[in-house]
Design an enzyme around this catalytic site. Structure first.
Site, PDB file in Angstrom:
ATOM      1  N   CYS A 130       0.473   6.213 -14.835  1.00  0.00           N
ATOM      2  CA  CYS A 130       1.463   5.179 -14.555  1.00  0.00           C
ATOM      3  C   CYS A 130       0.832   3.864 -14.181  1.00  0.00           C
ATOM      4  CB  CYS A 130       2.463   5.650 -13.511  1.00  0.00           C
ATOM      5  SG  CYS A 130       1.751   5.984 -11.915  1.00  0.00           S
ATOM      6  N   CYS A 160       0.702  11.203  -7.525  1.00  0.00           N
ATOM      7  CA  CYS A 160       0.388  10.122  -6.601  1.00  0.00           C
ATOM      8  C   CYS A 160      -0.446  10.650  -5.435  1.00  0.00           C
ATOM      9  CB  CYS A 160       1.657   9.463  -6.071  1.00  0.00           C
ATOM     10  SG  CYS A 160       2.912   9.212  -7.332  1.00  0.00           S
TER      11      CYS A 160
HETATM   12  S1  FES Z   1       4.534   7.148  -9.724  1.00  0.00           S
HETATM   13 FE1  FES Z   1       3.176   5.533  -9.999  1.00  0.00          FE
HETATM   14  S2  FES Z   1       2.070   5.608  -8.129  1.00  0.00           S
HETATM   15 FE2  FES Z   1       3.522   7.124  -7.836  1.00  0.00          FE
END
Ligand code: FES
Ligand SMILES: Cc1ncc(COP(=O)(O)O)c(C=O)c1O
Lengths: 144, 394
Positions: A33, A103
């Site tokens: 992400c 994360c």
């Molecule tokens: S979903 Fe991108 S840092 Fe948590």
């Protein structure tokens, strides 16, 4: 979506900031992400983590896990800090939604990266610490 | 609460709600029934159909009620593909369509159709030369949205309609974000099919329609009873239809004045954000954009964090950040206008309504300023950027 603990650490993150001349600093990213986490450690001569600070570019869970991870390693020995895994951080936060598990891996990896930096600077070997990856994507594919 | 997510859905207006009420417990008859009790219901459905048609210069018998925008898009595209598959199996769309169109096209690709995804420029405007070049003898459908749901860019529909007509190709447009918000005329723009959805313009959720130009012989999508001139089966959702009809009438009423008011407020918002917050960009076209849409990227920060903090100030907004998407991919629209992942990360969409006030905007901008500053102070990217700048200055 997030537990109260996560929201608390997101709203009042502990240990945000930088350490000047840190004993070790680690920055890891996540191509999945696009988030980036940086952790600074100040480690004394006895190998005890005196101070931990972080900066994070990421979601609420990323901020909360950075905050919790730095809290958990403070006052610990380098060896004990290795036990602060992503699972330990998640448990301490009363869990994370499934899409946010990666994360917490970022937090674990950032601590390892900072410890690795410390070990390299001091020319020591930390038992059980593997060379950290720059991008936790590689790690996620192994584990999940 | 300050609701700035009107592109996601809107509040049902009081008038709409009032107009729907009798059709639950009093006028509950199935409009298709023969007895006089049902007559009133059918009359209400007809009236709604007329209001809806009027707003786009169509005839009432060219309006077919559906369960919303997604169904309309699916129907138009799949049925057109089926109707013309002997002529060809090539469809043209754009890279910035809503998933209701994109995923339908991808489904058709699996069925042996070929789809060309025409690119957009940095403002999100479709590249007309690319579109023209993509047209082939076996092209059967062009489907391009009227206005984009994320960045608000309005597409050159007239030019697209002209190209379609010149080449004898059907033109469908997903006008879910545009209908009721900007003037649209199906004849002037050369539109053969148009999708819209009630909940995007203060009507109820779960009701929409597909405009199908007379003479376009696409088949049914939902098979069953003889409703909607045997083209879309299912007992009429009378309250929903009445509601979307009232919403269309209200939207038509004072459209120009409302657009001017919203545009002025939108531009005030854009100006304040761009001048008061550094390292910020506006996404989408400066002027060819929906009157109620503003979309920004704040560098060095991430959108989900921004949304949570805005929520704590009572502000509802949305973001195209990967972290908010569930799939962990950033918005395909932001990528299509050429933004790198890292910039798309810090996106924020604010969509206003008629009820939004200048005070709401001032409060929101003040909140954004503080939040962006706070998140940047936590951002390793911002730290690197500042250090880099200091080095260069030294
Ligand atoms: S979903 Fe991108 S840092 Fe948590
Ligand atoms: C451009 C666009 N098309 C289609 C849809 C889907 O509409 P509905 O929610 O009515 O199915 C939306 C709604 O988000 C939209 O913005």
């Amino acid at each position: 979506m997030y537990s109260e603990k996560v929201m608390d650490h997101f709203n009042n993150p502990r240990n945000v900031g930088e350490i000047e001349n840190p004993s070790g600093v680690g920055t890891v990213g996540n191509a999945k992400c696009g988030d980036i986490m940086r952790i600074y450690l100040d480690i004394d001569d006895n190998g005890i983590i005196q101070e931990a600070k972080f900066k994070t570019f990421g979601c609420g869970a990323a901020v909360a896990t950075s905050s919790m991870a730095t809290e958990l390693v403070k006052g610990k020995t380098v060896q004990q800090a290795l036990e602060v895994t992503n699972k330990a951080v998640m448990e301490a936060l009363d869990g994370l939604p499934p899409v946010k598990v990666h994360c917490s891996l970022l937090a674990e990896e950032a601590i390892h990266a900072a410890l690795w930096d410390y070990a390299e600077k001091n020319n020591i070997k930390i038992e059980g610490l593997e060379k950290p990856v720059d991008d936790i994507e590689e790690k996620m594919e192994e584990e999940y | 609460m300050i609701y700035l997510d009107n592109a996601a859905t809107t509040k049902v207006s009081e008038e709409v709600f009032e107009s729907m009420k009798p059709y639950f417990c009093e006028q509950y008859a199935n409009p298709s029934a023969i007895y006089s009790f049902a007559g009133k219901s059918m009359k209400a459905v007809d009236e709604a159909r007329k209001n809806i048609a009027d707003l786009i210069g169509a005839k009432p018998n060219e309006i077919y009620f559906t369960a919303g925008g997604s169904e309309s898009d699916n129907w138009a595209i799949k049925a057109a593909a089926e109707l013309y598959n002997t002529k060809g199996k090539h469809i043209i769309t754009s890279t910035i369509e809503h998933h209701a169109v994109l995923h339908t096209c991808q489904y058709l690709e699996k069925q042996g159709y070929e789809v060309t995804y025409v690119n957009v420029d940095e403002y999100g405007v479709i590249k007309l030369d690319e579109l023209e070049a993509a047209i082939r003898p076996d092209t059967i459908l062009i489907t391009i949205m009227a206005a984009n749901n994320e960045i608000g860019t309005i597409q050159p529909l007239k030019e697209i309609g002209g190209l379609a007509k010149k080449n004898g190709i059907l033109f469908h447009t997903d006008a879910v974000q545009a209908y009721g918000h900007i003037p649209l005329n199906v004849d002037e723009l050369g539109i053969d099919m148009l999708s819209a959805s009630g909940h995007k313009f203060h009507g109820p959720k779960g009701i929409g329609f597909l405009y199908i130009r007379k003479g376009v012989r696409i088949g049914s999508f939902v098979h069953g009873g003889a409703q909607e001139r045997s083209r879309r089966a299912g007992t009429h959702n009378t309250p929903g239809i009445v509601g979307i009809g009232t919403a269309a009438a209200l939207a038509a009423d004072g459209l120009q004045a409302r657009m001017e008011k919203e545009t002025a407020l939108r531009d005030y918002l854009i100006k304040r954000v761009l001048t008061e917050i550094s390292y910020t960009r506006l996404n989408g076209h400066e002027t060819d954009r929906l009157p109620n849409n503003a979309n920004f990227c704040f560098r060095f920060i991430e959108g989900e964090s921004l949304l949570i903090l805005l929520d704590q100030q009572g502000i509802c907004a949305s973001s195209g950040s990967a972290c908010t998407s569930g799939s962990l991919d950033p918005s395909h629209v932001l990528l299509a206008i050429g933004l790198p992942h890292e910039i798309a990360h810090g996106s924020l969409r604010l969509t206003l309504s008629e009820e939004t006030t200048r005070e709401d905007i001032d409060f929101t901008v003040d909140a954004i300023k503080k939040i962006v500053e706070r998140l940047r102070s936590m951002s390793p990217l911002y730290e690197d950027f500042i250090k880099q700048n200091q080095k260069e200055e030294a």
